[in-house]
Enzyme design. Structure first.
Site, short mmCIF file in Angstrom:
data_model
loop_
_atom_site.label_atom_id
_atom_site.label_comp_id
_atom_site.label_asym_id
_atom_site.label_seq_id
_atom_site.Cartn_x
_atom_site.Cartn_y
_atom_site.Cartn_z
N SER A 198 -78.88 6.74 -16.82
CA SER A 198 -78.96 5.39 -17.38
C SER A 198 -80.33 5.17 -18.03
O SER A 198 -80.70 5.90 -18.94
CB SER A 198 -78.66 4.36 -16.28
OG SER A 198 -78.38 3.09 -16.82
N HIS A 239 -70.43 4.82 -13.78
CA HIS A 239 -71.80 5.00 -14.27
C HIS A 239 -72.59 5.93 -13.36
O HIS A 239 -73.46 6.68 -13.82
CB HIS A 239 -72.46 3.62 -14.34
CG HIS A 239 -73.70 3.57 -15.16
ND1 HIS A 239 -73.80 4.15 -16.42
CD2 HIS A 239 -74.91 2.99 -14.93
CE1 HIS A 239 -75.01 3.94 -16.91
NE2 HIS A 239 -75.71 3.25 -16.03
N GLU A 267 -66.66 4.41 -17.19
CA GLU A 267 -67.96 3.78 -16.96
C GLU A 267 -68.33 2.83 -18.07
O GLU A 267 -67.57 2.60 -19.03
CB GLU A 267 -69.03 4.85 -16.78
CG GLU A 267 -69.39 5.63 -18.03
CD GLU A 267 -70.82 6.14 -17.94
OE1 GLU A 267 -71.75 5.31 -18.14
OE2 GLU A 267 -71.01 7.34 -17.70
#
Length: 300
Positions: free
Chosen positions: A108, A272, A245
């Site tokens: 991320s 995610h 995700e």
């Protein structure tokens, strides 16, 4: 190299918590998400990669969990909440840990840092792993808006939008809807091993870059645009996304076209945090990538 926990003193006087697991000549440095998240989903990487002889290094970025948490209201401390600060922090951590010719993985927000680091400091890398991060934030926003439209009733969606327009993020009903979205697309598998009685998110950092939650972008990340820099990433690169995700796989495919030596893999049933949601597939992809680079057999 010392195993376990080491506290690094940065040149700016702040302290970072770091941890090293495993033994071997291959080094993997891990960058957590958020920003303002923490290292915890990297904790089993040393065990998972032990058969390859990988030393896994993780740390909590400044402001996060075990590391120092500055008073960001003090004059001048806003410089600690910039892309440049966190990028240069990686390079300082690398130097202080004494590693080079290493693999860098980021999830991320950490994946954004991997992109920046590989473009600027690529001479130190053997390989890069971008896990669940786009190069263009507008495409992420389009995707999360579509997710909300798909799983929320019109009434629920309007309620969320009204709360956001009024900056009413503390509304219990709003946060319950955020929890529903998180359970479907962020933390699909919620292990007790990394659950806490209170939140560990460094909200001062997260709020500045992201906002209130993963399904709105009101902070600095709303201006994240890196596509025109991807050609500068010249090391072998693994792009890994979950198939269920927040980050759009369509964007991952564009990234794989733009990064010269890259490979895109996806994880079924993974959100995610697909290193947790479907660990066997995630680690199979990661280990295959490392083995291919180590044996000079990496192919796009």
């Amino acid at each position: 190299m010392k195993q376990g926990t080491t506290i690094l003193t940065l040149d700016n006087g702040y302290h970072l918590w770091t941890n090293t697991q495993g033994t071997g000549d291959i080094h993997l440095l891990c960058l957590h998400g958020g920003p303002g998240g923490n290292h915890e989903y990297w904790e089993n990487f040393g065990e998972e990669l032990a058969d390859l002889g990988v030393q896994v290094h993780m740390y909590d970025q400044l402001g996060s969990f075990y590391s120092d948490q500055p008073d960001y209201s003090k004059p001048g401390n806003d410089q600690l909440l910039t892309y440049d600060y966190f990028l240069d922090e990686i390079e300082e951590v690398r130097q202080k840990l004494g590693i080079d010719n290493f693999y860098l993985i980021g999830q991320s927000w950490g994946g954004a840092l991997v992109q920046m680091y590989a473009a600027k400091y690529g001479q130190h890398l053997k390989g890069a792993i971008i896990s669940s991060m786009v190069d263009e934030i507008d495409e992420y926003v389009t995707n999360i808006n579509k997710i909300r439209e798909d799983i929320m009733t019109p009434e629920q969606l309007k309620f969320m939008q009204d709360c956001e327009a009024k900056n009413d993020y503390d509304n219990d009903q709003y946060q319950a809807l955020v929890d529903k979205l998180n359970a479907g697309y962020v933390d699909r598998k919620q292990p007790l091993a990394i659950s806490h009685l209170i939140s560990t998110m460094a909200t001062d950092v997260y709020g500045v870059f992201q906002g209130d939650n993963e399904f709105v972008v009101t902070g600095k990340l709303k201006d994240w645009h890196f596509r025109d820099q991807l050609h500068k990433i010249t090391v072998p690169t693994l792009i890994t996304f979950g198939e269920h995700e927040t980050m759009p796989i369509a964007t991952a495919k564009i990234m794989a076209e733009k990064i010269p030596h890259s490979r895109l893999v996806t994880t079924p049933n993974g959100g995610h945090h697909h290193m947790i949601d479907n660990a066997p597939v995630y680690f199979d992809h990661l280990k295959t990538f490392i083995k291919d680079v180590e044996s000079n057999n990496f192919k796009d």
